[in-house]
Design a protein around this motif. Structure first.
Motif, PDB file in Angstrom:
ATOM      1  N   MET A  94       0.968  -1.463   0.248  1.00  0.00           N
ATOM      2  CA  MET A  94       0.226   0.153   0.304  1.00  0.00           C
ATOM      3  C   MET A  94       1.436   1.169  -0.073  1.00  0.00           C
ATOM      4  N   GLU A  95       1.903   1.117   0.131  1.00  0.00           N
ATOM      5  CA  GLU A  95       3.032   2.096   1.010  1.00  0.00           C
ATOM      6  C   GLU A  95       3.590   2.517  -0.601  1.00  0.00           C
ATOM      7  N   LEU A  96       3.784   1.701  -1.118  1.00  0.00           N
ATOM      8  CA  LEU A  96       4.882   1.580  -2.701  1.00  0.00           C
ATOM      9  C   LEU A  96       4.048   2.030  -3.420  1.00  0.00           C
ATOM     10  N   SER A  97       2.725   1.645  -3.618  1.00  0.00           N
ATOM     11  CA  SER A  97       1.508   2.818  -4.371  1.00  0.00           C
ATOM     12  C   SER A  97       0.767   3.937  -4.594  1.00  0.00           C
ATOM     13  N   TYR A  98       1.037   4.039  -5.505  1.00  0.00           N
ATOM     14  CA  TYR A  98       1.002   5.383  -6.076  1.00  0.00           C
ATOM     15  C   TYR A  98      -1.062   5.450  -6.243  1.00  0.00           C
ATOM     16  N   ASN A  99      -2.136   4.357  -6.304  1.00  0.00           N
ATOM     17  CA  ASN A  99      -2.785   4.684  -6.589  1.00  0.00           C
ATOM     18  C   ASN A  99      -3.395   4.578  -4.620  1.00  0.00           C
ATOM     19  N   HIS A 100      -4.628   5.630  -4.942  1.00  0.00           N
ATOM     20  CA  HIS A 100      -5.066   5.548  -3.632  1.00  0.00           C
ATOM     21  C   HIS A 100      -6.318   4.142  -3.298  1.00  0.00           C
ATOM     22  N   LYS A 101      -7.085   3.630  -4.252  1.00  0.00           N
ATOM     23  CA  LYS A 101      -8.273   2.588  -4.274  1.00  0.00           C
ATOM     24  C   LYS A 101      -7.249   1.035  -4.723  1.00  0.00           C
ATOM     25  N   PHE A 102      -8.032   0.628  -3.507  1.00  0.00           N
ATOM     26  CA  PHE A 102      -6.753  -0.870  -3.029  1.00  0.00           C
ATOM     27  C   PHE A 102      -8.516  -2.165  -2.965  1.00  0.00           C
ATOM     28  N   LEU A 103      -7.985  -3.146  -3.884  1.00  0.00           N
ATOM     29  CA  LEU A 103      -8.543  -4.281  -3.648  1.00  0.00           C
ATOM     30  C   LEU A 103      -7.622  -5.063  -2.461  1.00  0.00           C
ATOM     31  N   ILE A 104      -7.932  -5.269  -1.991  1.00  0.00           N
ATOM     32  CA  ILE A 104      -7.036  -6.294  -0.898  1.00  0.00           C
ATOM     33  C   ILE A 104      -8.194  -7.671  -0.529  1.00  0.00           C
ATOM     34  N   ASP A 105      -7.218  -8.536  -2.110  1.00  0.00           N
ATOM     35  CA  ASP A 105      -7.728  -9.926  -2.124  1.00  0.00           C
ATOM     36  C   ASP A 105      -7.487 -11.359  -0.941  1.00  0.00           C
ATOM     37  N   GLY A 106      -8.503 -11.953  -0.786  1.00  0.00           N
ATOM     38  CA  GLY A 106      -7.894 -12.924   0.417  1.00  0.00           C
ATOM     39  C   GLY A 106      -7.948 -12.515   1.330  1.00  0.00           C
ATOM     40  N   PHE A 107      -7.916 -11.627   2.239  1.00  0.00           N
ATOM     41  CA  PHE A 107      -7.743 -10.857   3.706  1.00  0.00           C
ATOM     42  C   PHE A 107      -8.795  -9.765   4.000  1.00  0.00           C
ATOM     43  N   PRO A 108      -9.456 -10.011   5.013  1.00  0.00           N
ATOM     44  CA  PRO A 108      -8.922 -10.722   6.161  1.00  0.00           C
ATOM     45  C   PRO A 108      -9.677 -12.275   6.763  1.00  0.00           C
ATOM     46  N   ARG A 109      -9.307 -13.021   7.144  1.00  0.00           N
ATOM     47  CA  ARG A 109      -9.280 -14.617   6.773  1.00  0.00           C
ATOM     48  C   ARG A 109      -9.738 -14.814   7.593  1.00  0.00           C
ATOM     49  N   THR A 110     -10.254 -14.166   8.709  1.00  0.00           N
ATOM     50  CA  THR A 110     -10.312 -14.389  10.643  1.00  0.00           C
ATOM     51  C   THR A 110     -10.302 -12.938  11.158  1.00  0.00           C
ATOM     52  N   GLU A 111     -11.187 -13.131  12.408  1.00  0.00           N
ATOM     53  CA  GLU A 111     -11.566 -11.674  13.131  1.00  0.00           C
ATOM     54  C   GLU A 111     -10.163 -11.609  13.754  1.00  0.00           C
ATOM     55  N   GLU A 112      -9.148 -12.001  14.177  1.00  0.00           N
ATOM     56  CA  GLU A 112      -8.295 -11.836  14.189  1.00  0.00           C
ATOM     57  C   GLU A 112      -7.172 -10.820  13.224  1.00  0.00           C
ATOM     58  N   ASN A 113      -6.972 -11.189  12.244  1.00  0.00           N
ATOM     59  CA  ASN A 113      -6.866 -10.507  10.705  1.00  0.00           C
ATOM     60  C   ASN A 113      -6.998  -9.039  10.618  1.00  0.00           C
ATOM     61  N   ARG A 114      -8.442  -9.435  10.750  1.00  0.00           N
ATOM     62  CA  ARG A 114      -9.171  -7.776  10.832  1.00  0.00           C
ATOM     63  C   ARG A 114      -8.513  -7.016  11.682  1.00  0.00           C
ATOM     64  N   VAL A 115      -8.448  -7.373  13.220  1.00  0.00           N
ATOM     65  CA  VAL A 115      -8.752  -6.216  14.187  1.00  0.00           C
ATOM     66  C   VAL A 115      -6.703  -6.197  13.996  1.00  0.00           C
ATOM     67  N   SER A 116      -6.160  -6.977  13.294  1.00  0.00           N
ATOM     68  CA  SER A 116      -4.719  -6.697  13.467  1.00  0.00           C
ATOM     69  C   SER A 116      -4.365  -5.586  12.290  1.00  0.00           C
ATOM     70  N   PHE A 117      -5.564  -5.835  11.342  1.00  0.00           N
ATOM     71  CA  PHE A 117      -5.008  -5.400  10.055  1.00  0.00           C
ATOM     72  C   PHE A 117      -5.345  -3.589  10.807  1.00  0.00           C
TER      73      PHE A 117
END
Ligand code: UP5
Ligand code: MG
Length: 190
Positions: A78-101
């Motif tokens: 995300m930091e390397l991208s010049y875009n501001h619109k992101f498709l994050i594919d296959g994540f978050p897969r757990t509640e812990e993933n979600r909270v961590s993000f």
């Protein structure tokens, strides 16, 4: 390179539900940056990084890589991208993933897509894929489906309650499925 506030879409669905295929179409039509968590993890394995062996074993077992590892990879992209619109594919897969993000990146998604596909169709698609993925065998697919039901469906339910979930019936041709996806993003373009 950050000027605009990010617009984040999480793309969720079981193994073989068509997330990656539809992300390519969304990129073509709406100009998002596509960040596949699975692809980022497979890139770590291929680069023989310190976490590579652990990631490989986790993927072979159909289990979930520790959140910190995955979130750091997503953050870097995300930091390397010049875009501001992101498709994050296959994540978050757990509640812990979600909270961590949410904790590390400090933002919530604007849109969450759920590609809802019958298990037998997902199994058929994954077994037909033939890209040499270490997890595309019947034994690992069964584990991936079990993990999806147990750990990922709660994340989907969470976003449903938040009013951010868009459920796509992920059967039919790729184009038919994209005709369900298109109006969701078209509405945000207004
Ligand atoms: N196909 C696509 N659409 C079709 C259609 N409408 N009709 C017929 N065929 C269709 O599609 C799968 C196959 O079906 C392709 O051959 C395609 O041509 C065909 P694809 O678009 O690739 O589906 P997708 O949902 O992306 O399937 P994928 O297998 O990538 O999903 P997974 O969620 O299982 O895989 P991912 O790469 O995201 O994760 C792999 C593993 O990495 C996980 O199991 C886990 O161990 C690990 N992981 C983490 O630990 N944490 C993460 O955050 C992410 C991954
Ligand atoms: Mg994929």
């Amino acid at each position: 390179p950050k000027e605009k506030t990010p617009f984040i879409t999480f793309v969720l669905g079981g193994p073989g539900s068509g997330k990656g295929t539809q992300c390519i179409k969304i990129v073509e039509t709406f100009g998002f940056a596509h960040l596949s968590a699975g692809d980022l993890l497979r890139r770590e394995i291929a680069s023989k990084s310190a976490d590579g062996a652990m990631i490989l074993n986790t993927i072979k077992e159909g289990k979930i890589v520790p959140s910190q590892v995955t979130v750091k990879l997503i953050q870097k992209e995300m930091e390397l991208s010049y875009n501001h619109k992101f498709l994050i594919d296959g994540f978050p897969r757990t509640e812990e993933n979600r909270v961590s993000f949410e904790r590390i990146i400090g933002v919530e998604p604007n849109v969450v897509l759920f590609f809802d596909c019958p298990e037998e169709e997902m199994v058929k698609r994954v077994l037909n894929r033939n890209e040499g993925r270490v997890d595309d065998n019947l034994e690992t697919i069964k584990k991936r489906l079990t993990v999806f039901q147990a750990l990922s469906l709660p994340v989907i339910n969470y976003y449903s309650e938040k009013g951010k979930l868009y459920t796509i019936k992920a059967i039919g041709t790729e184009d038919e499925i994209f005709e369900q996806v298109r109006p969701i993003f078209a509405a945000f373009e207004q």
